[in-house]
Each structure stands twice: as structure tokens, then as C-alpha cells.
Write a protein that holds these residues in place. Structure first.
Motif, PDB file in Angstrom:
ATOM      1  N   MET A 191       0.847  -1.207   0.000  1.00 29.77           N
ATOM      2  CA  MET A 191       0.000   0.000   0.000  1.00 29.77           C
ATOM      3  C   MET A 191       0.879   1.252   0.000  1.00 29.77           C
ATOM      4  O   MET A 191       1.814   1.359   0.780  1.00 29.77           O
ATOM      5  CB  MET A 191      -0.903  -0.013   1.241  1.00 29.77           C
ATOM      6  N   SER A 192       0.562   2.170  -0.897  1.00 34.86           N
ATOM      7  CA  SER A 192       1.309   3.433  -0.982  1.00 34.86           C
ATOM      8  C   SER A 192       1.077   4.263   0.280  1.00 34.86           C
ATOM      9  O   SER A 192       0.000   4.198   0.886  1.00 34.86           O
ATOM     10  CB  SER A 192       0.844   4.203  -2.219  1.00 34.86           C
ATOM     11  N   GLU A 201      -2.032   6.287   0.351  1.00 40.34           N
ATOM     12  CA  GLU A 201      -3.296   5.591   0.582  1.00 40.34           C
ATOM     13  C   GLU A 201      -3.484   5.194   2.047  1.00 40.34           C
ATOM     14  O   GLU A 201      -4.514   4.613   2.394  1.00 40.34           O
ATOM     15  CB  GLU A 201      -3.349   4.325  -0.291  1.00 40.34           C
ATOM     16  N   TYR A 202      -2.499   5.492   2.894  1.00 39.82           N
ATOM     17  CA  TYR A 202      -2.504   5.024   4.283  1.00 39.82           C
ATOM     18  C   TYR A 202      -3.763   5.446   5.038  1.00 39.82           C
ATOM     19  O   TYR A 202      -4.369   4.651   5.746  1.00 39.82           O
ATOM     20  CB  TYR A 202      -1.250   5.543   4.981  1.00 39.82           C
ATOM     21  N   GLY A 216      -6.477   7.085   3.451  1.00 40.51           N
ATOM     22  CA  GLY A 216      -7.645   7.133   2.566  1.00 40.51           C
ATOM     23  C   GLY A 216      -8.179   8.550   2.424  1.00 40.51           C
ATOM     24  O   GLY A 216      -8.124   9.337   3.367  1.00 40.51           O
ATOM     25  N   GLN A 248      -4.960   2.297   7.141  1.00 41.08           N
ATOM     26  CA  GLN A 248      -5.156   1.222   6.173  1.00 41.08           C
ATOM     27  C   GLN A 248      -6.650   0.873   6.135  1.00 41.08           C
ATOM     28  O   GLN A 248      -7.454   1.722   5.792  1.00 41.08           O
ATOM     29  CB  GLN A 248      -4.227   0.062   6.475  1.00 41.08           C
ATOM     30  N   THR A 272      -7.541   8.666  -2.833  1.00 44.10           N
ATOM     31  CA  THR A 272      -7.596   7.252  -3.221  1.00 44.10           C
ATOM     32  C   THR A 272      -8.791   6.960  -4.131  1.00 44.10           C
ATOM     33  O   THR A 272      -8.773   5.998  -4.882  1.00 44.10           O
ATOM     34  CB  THR A 272      -7.678   6.333  -1.976  1.00 44.10           C
ATOM     35  N   ASP A 312     -14.683   2.823  -3.530  1.00 42.77           N
ATOM     36  CA  ASP A 312     -13.339   2.845  -2.942  1.00 42.77           C
ATOM     37  C   ASP A 312     -13.455   2.552  -1.453  1.00 42.77           C
ATOM     38  O   ASP A 312     -14.114   3.290  -0.727  1.00 42.77           O
ATOM     39  CB  ASP A 312     -12.697   4.225  -3.168  1.00 42.77           C
ATOM     40  N   LEU A 323     -11.302   2.783   0.897  1.00 44.71           N
ATOM     41  CA  LEU A 323     -10.466   3.579   1.811  1.00 44.71           C
ATOM     42  C   LEU A 323     -11.025   4.979   2.064  1.00 44.71           C
ATOM     43  O   LEU A 323     -10.452   5.754   2.835  1.00 44.71           O
ATOM     44  CB  LEU A 323      -9.041   3.688   1.257  1.00 44.71           C
TER      45      LEU A 323
END
Length: 204
Positions: free
Chosen positions: A1-2, A5-6, A8, A31, A140, A177, A179
Motif C-alpha cells: 500500500m502506498s 493511501e494510508y 484514505g 489502512q 484514493t 473505494d 479507503l
């Protein structure tokens, strides 16, 4: 995971007739775990200029504090508010300054410039600007936001219709999505007023 994106995020800004809307989701996660459902991603710089920060939440808050500090210094020295174009250049310069250890943020800047002309812009984490005449997206959920905005966007709409369009685009996109989501936060800004609304979305 980038790292982007941690936490969202979903951000969108859209242009109307002498007005603009900027909207975000309200989820703060680590996450796949949801931490908060009332997180504020959009901040007011002044009455005609708003900033949304997607990406890593800690960096977004640090960057926001630096930008508010720089804008206050500008107000004291120039005795006026910053134009959106000037503010975009300031954000870009601050990000580029830290390019070897960047803030993990993707800003969205929306404001009303001279003659109430709407200005929207986004940039990457090292300050490469992307200007648009219709809408910009970040976060994201950006891929599904592009699709929703492309199909829903209309030129020169009144503030109420713009609110409806941006809200529907946001809610449709965050459902695709995992996130981002948990409702939405929408600002519609005209030369005379700022309307802030909270959207209720799927709570899962």
C-alpha cells in the motif's frame, strides 16, 4: 500500500457560473481500519479561497499550518488577501522545497479570482501544478471520481445545481473505494456567500 493511501481520502473541486464547489469525504483510517468519521480535509484560507489536502493526514495538517502561517504573513505585509493563483504558486513552492523528503499530500486549491472567475488546481507531492477549467480530483477515490465527474459535469451551472452534481459524483465514487467514504463535506462558494453542507453516505 502506498503511503498516500494510508489514511484514505477523496477530494473534488468543480467550477460553475461565477462559483465553485469543493467536496471531500469524512473518513480517517489507518489502512483498512476506520479511526474517525468526521475528519476535516478542506480548510478555509479566506472567504474566497479553500484548500483541500488528500494523502497522509499528519503531513496534511503540518502543511496546512505552514500555509496558514505564510498567508497571515502575506496579509500583514500586503494588507489584502492572496489571489488563488498566487496561493497555488506558494503551495507549489513549499512542496518543491521539500522534494527530497516530500509532504505526502496532494493538494486541491479552489478560489474566486478577479471578476469572480473561479480558479481550481491540483498538484502532486512535489508541487507540479495541474490547472483545469472544469474539475480536479485527488485522493484514493480519484479514479472513480474522474469517471463520475466526466459524466455529470455541465458548464456554467448555478450554485444549487453545482452542489447537486458534486455531491452525487462524490457519493457515487466513494462507494467504489473502500479507503474513503463515511459521508461527505461540501462547500459551495459564490461571490456573496459560502454554503457548507454535510452529506450522509453509506456507513460501511
Amino acid at each position: 500500500m502506498s503511503i498516500f493511501e494510508y489514511n484514505g481520502s477523496a477530494l473534488v473541486a468543480m467550477v460553475g457560473k461565477n462559483c465553485f464547489a469543493i467536496a471531500s469525504d469524512r473518513r480517517l483510517g489507518v489502512q483498512l481500519q476506520t479511526i474517525a468519521t468526521d475528519f476535516q480535509r478542506i480548510s478555509k484560507i479566506h472567504d474566497r479561497l479553500f484548500l483541500g489536502l488528500s494523502g497522509l493526514a499528519t503531513d496534511a495538517q503540518t502543511l496546512y499550518q505552514r500555509l496558514v502561517f505564510r498567508h497571515k504573513l502575506y496579509q500583514l505585509r500586503e494588507e489584502r488577501d492572496m489571489k488563488p493563483e498566487t496561493f497555488a504558486s506558494l503551495v507549489s513552492a513549499i512542496l518543491y522545497e521539500k522534494r527530497f523528503g516530500p509532504y505526502f499530500c496532494q493538494p486541491v486549491i479552489a478560489g474566486l479570482g478577479d471578476e469572480d472567475k473561479p480558479f481550481i488546481c491540483t498538484m502532486d507531492s512535489i508541487g507540479a501544478k495541474e490547472l483545469a477549467k472544469d474539475f480536479v480530483v485527488a485522493g484514493t477515490a480519484s479514479e472513480s471520481l474522474y469517471g463520475a465527474c466526466e459524466s455529470m459535469f455541465k458548464e456554467n451551472v448555478e450554485p444549487e445545481e453545482l452542489f447537486e452534481t458534486v455531491s452525487q459524483a462524490l457519493l457515487a465514487s466513494v462507494d467504489r473505494d473502500c479507503l474513503s467514504g463515511w459521508g461527505g463535506h461540501v462547500y459551495v462558494v459564490t461571490p456573496t456567500e459560502v454554503k457548507e453542507r454535510i452529506l450522509k453516505g453509506r456507513m460501511d
